[in-house]
Design an enzyme around this catalytic site. Sequence first.
Site, PDB file in Angstrom:
ATOM      1  N   LYS A 164     -20.873 -60.741 -26.523  1.00  0.00           N
ATOM      2  CA  LYS A 164     -21.273 -61.539 -25.353  1.00  0.00           C
ATOM      3  C   LYS A 164     -22.737 -61.956 -25.450  1.00  0.00           C
ATOM      4  O   LYS A 164     -23.108 -63.017 -24.964  1.00  0.00           O
ATOM      5  CB  LYS A 164     -20.980 -60.781 -24.059  1.00  0.00           C
ATOM      6  N   LYS A 168      -8.999 -63.173 -31.486  1.00  0.00           N
ATOM      7  CA  LYS A 168      -8.263 -62.847 -30.259  1.00  0.00           C
ATOM      8  C   LYS A 168      -8.098 -64.086 -29.366  1.00  0.00           C
ATOM      9  O   LYS A 168      -9.021 -64.893 -29.284  1.00  0.00           O
ATOM     10  CB  LYS A 168      -9.078 -61.774 -29.509  1.00  0.00           C
ATOM     11  N   LYS A 190      -9.740 -65.962 -22.781  1.00  0.00           N
ATOM     12  CA  LYS A 190      -9.882 -66.843 -21.621  1.00  0.00           C
ATOM     13  C   LYS A 190     -11.018 -67.843 -21.791  1.00  0.00           C
ATOM     14  O   LYS A 190     -10.979 -68.942 -21.303  1.00  0.00           O
ATOM     15  CB  LYS A 190     -10.293 -66.005 -20.405  1.00  0.00           C
TER      16      LYS A 190
HETATM   17  P1  TYM Z   1     -10.359 -58.871 -19.107  1.00  0.00           P
HETATM   18  O1  TYM Z   1     -10.147 -59.664 -17.885  1.00  0.00           O
HETATM   19  O2  TYM Z   1     -11.246 -59.415 -20.149  1.00  0.00           O
HETATM   20  O3  TYM Z   1      -8.965 -58.549 -19.778  1.00  0.00           O
HETATM   21  C1  TYM Z   1      -7.901 -58.048 -19.001  1.00  0.00           C
HETATM   22  C2  TYM Z   1      -6.877 -57.324 -19.860  1.00  0.00           C
HETATM   23  O4  TYM Z   1      -6.284 -58.203 -20.810  1.00  0.00           O
HETATM   24  C3  TYM Z   1      -6.340 -57.632 -22.104  1.00  0.00           C
HETATM   25  N1  TYM Z   1      -6.444 -58.718 -23.083  1.00  0.00           N
HETATM   26  C4  TYM Z   1      -5.600 -58.908 -24.093  1.00  0.00           C
HETATM   27  N2  TYM Z   1      -4.517 -58.220 -24.497  1.00  0.00           N
HETATM   28  C5  TYM Z   1      -3.853 -58.692 -25.578  1.00  0.00           C
HETATM   29  N3  TYM Z   1      -4.226 -59.793 -26.270  1.00  0.00           N
HETATM   30  C6  TYM Z   1      -5.301 -60.512 -25.901  1.00  0.00           C
HETATM   31  N4  TYM Z   1      -5.655 -61.605 -26.575  1.00  0.00           N
HETATM   32  C7  TYM Z   1      -6.046 -60.068 -24.759  1.00  0.00           C
HETATM   33  N5  TYM Z   1      -7.149 -60.543 -24.135  1.00  0.00           N
HETATM   34  C8  TYM Z   1      -7.385 -59.697 -23.106  1.00  0.00           C
HETATM   35  C9  TYM Z   1      -7.571 -56.744 -22.074  1.00  0.00           C
HETATM   36  O5  TYM Z   1      -7.526 -55.762 -23.069  1.00  0.00           O
HETATM   37  C10 TYM Z   1      -7.499 -56.171 -20.684  1.00  0.00           C
HETATM   38  O6  TYM Z   1      -6.606 -55.062 -20.646  1.00  0.00           O
HETATM   39  N6  TYM Z   1     -12.981 -54.806 -19.099  1.00  0.00           N
HETATM   40  C11 TYM Z   1     -11.643 -55.153 -18.676  1.00  0.00           C
HETATM   41  C12 TYM Z   1     -11.513 -55.159 -17.182  1.00  0.00           C
HETATM   42  C13 TYM Z   1     -11.738 -53.824 -16.569  1.00  0.00           C
HETATM   43  C14 TYM Z   1     -10.926 -52.667 -16.715  1.00  0.00           C
HETATM   44  C15 TYM Z   1     -11.552 -51.649 -15.925  1.00  0.00           C
HETATM   45  C16 TYM Z   1      -9.775 -52.387 -17.435  1.00  0.00           C
HETATM   46  C17 TYM Z   1     -12.763 -53.485 -15.734  1.00  0.00           C
HETATM   47  N7  TYM Z   1     -12.650 -52.184 -15.347  1.00  0.00           N
HETATM   48  C18 TYM Z   1     -11.012 -50.379 -15.849  1.00  0.00           C
HETATM   49  C19 TYM Z   1      -9.254 -51.110 -17.356  1.00  0.00           C
HETATM   50  C20 TYM Z   1      -9.870 -50.111 -16.572  1.00  0.00           C
HETATM   51  C21 TYM Z   1     -11.271 -56.480 -19.322  1.00  0.00           C
HETATM   52  O7  TYM Z   1     -11.312 -56.607 -20.476  1.00  0.00           O
HETATM   53  O8  TYM Z   1     -10.878 -57.479 -18.541  1.00  0.00           O
END
Ligand code: TYM
Length: 334
Positions: free
Chosen positions: A114, A196, A199
């Site tokens: 990031k 990957k 978003k």
């Molecule tokens: P975020 O919004 O970036 O992603 C949300 C979830 O989607 C999964 N993910 C994927 N899984 C498979 N293939 C992909 N290309 C892909 N892109 C994203 C991420 O692994 C995630 O599970 N930091 C977290 C949010 C968070 C969180 C937490 C999660 C904040 N606090 C506590 C668990 C527990 C996140 O990456 O959000």
Amino acid sequence: MENKKVIFSGVQPTGKITIGNYLGAIKNWTTMQEEFNSIFCVVDLHSITVNQVPAELRKNTFDLLALYIACGLDPQKSILFVQSHVPAHTELAWVLNTVTMVGEMNRMTQFKDKCRKHADNINMGLMDYPVLMAADILLYQTDLVPVGIDQKQHVELARDVAQRFNNKYSPTFVVPECYTPKVGAKIMSLQEPTAKMSKSDENENAVVTMLDDKDTIMRKFKRAVTDSDTVVRFDAENKPGVSNLLSIYSCFTGKSIAEAEVEFEGKGYGDFKTKVAEAVIEGVSPIQAEQQRIVKDKAYLEEVLKDGAYRASKLAYKTLDKVYRKVGFIPRVR
Ligand code: TYM
């Protein structure tokens, strides 16, 4: 809460939610909620570590909550809430900051990524992101954290921080485990299948969102990068594009990768891509219809949020009170 193990997870309300977010995380939560005490959060505090437009953030938060429910998360079975509604998250994060070392934060891969992507906005929140995530998880005495593979390092940090706090003060937190699905834990970009699906990708063709219409989904899969071979076979190293499409197909149809390979034996990539797109369309269409219906019902969503924040707060403050006592803060006189 019943005497079951606890799961906690969340998604950031930023931009468009992708089929990667769905397959790596949300879809698995819908089945796990039957078996676990389940808590799912819309992590708005995390999302402001990169620049957001406030009005869009508000809209995205409601959209994501509606999407959770449309995907099958049931507010009766699970606690659904918005992170900023439970201040215990930031309060615990502050305490956990004092048992987290700057060196370990500097080694976090997502932080480094990031920093590269947002060189003009390397703020403290970005660096502290994993500590807030640890607070999210540890507040609820979570046993399992169902996430995609990219979050494994963050869950490991939460484990380290929990253990460190427990050793320094006395056992306080459950040490959580990371749970990733066998297929779908890392859905790749359709345009650059060694990266990957994300978003924030600027190339729209690389990403399939949960709210893309049928024609868009079909077009994006038809343009998906594969290879110059002709065989539909899973080989993530040598055939990353085809392997990614097979994973997506397997997740949406429930067929194993091996079954899918047999199904596409002797068929060309054109046919294969069409079938993958059709499976995705069939999977996301009913979710889209539900999401659009639910998002219009603001009164219902507000009720869900109120109830979720209430139930989450009760659990969260039980842990936070314990933490405050252990570190030596005197109790507030009420
Ligand atoms: P975020 O919004 O970036 O992603 C949300 C979830 O989607 C999964 N993910 C994927 N899984 C498979 N293939 C992909 N290309 C892909 N892109 C994203 C991420 O692994 C995630 O599970 N930091 C977290 C949010 C968070 C969180 C937490 C999660 C904040 N606090 C506590 C668990 C527990 C996140 O990456 O959000």
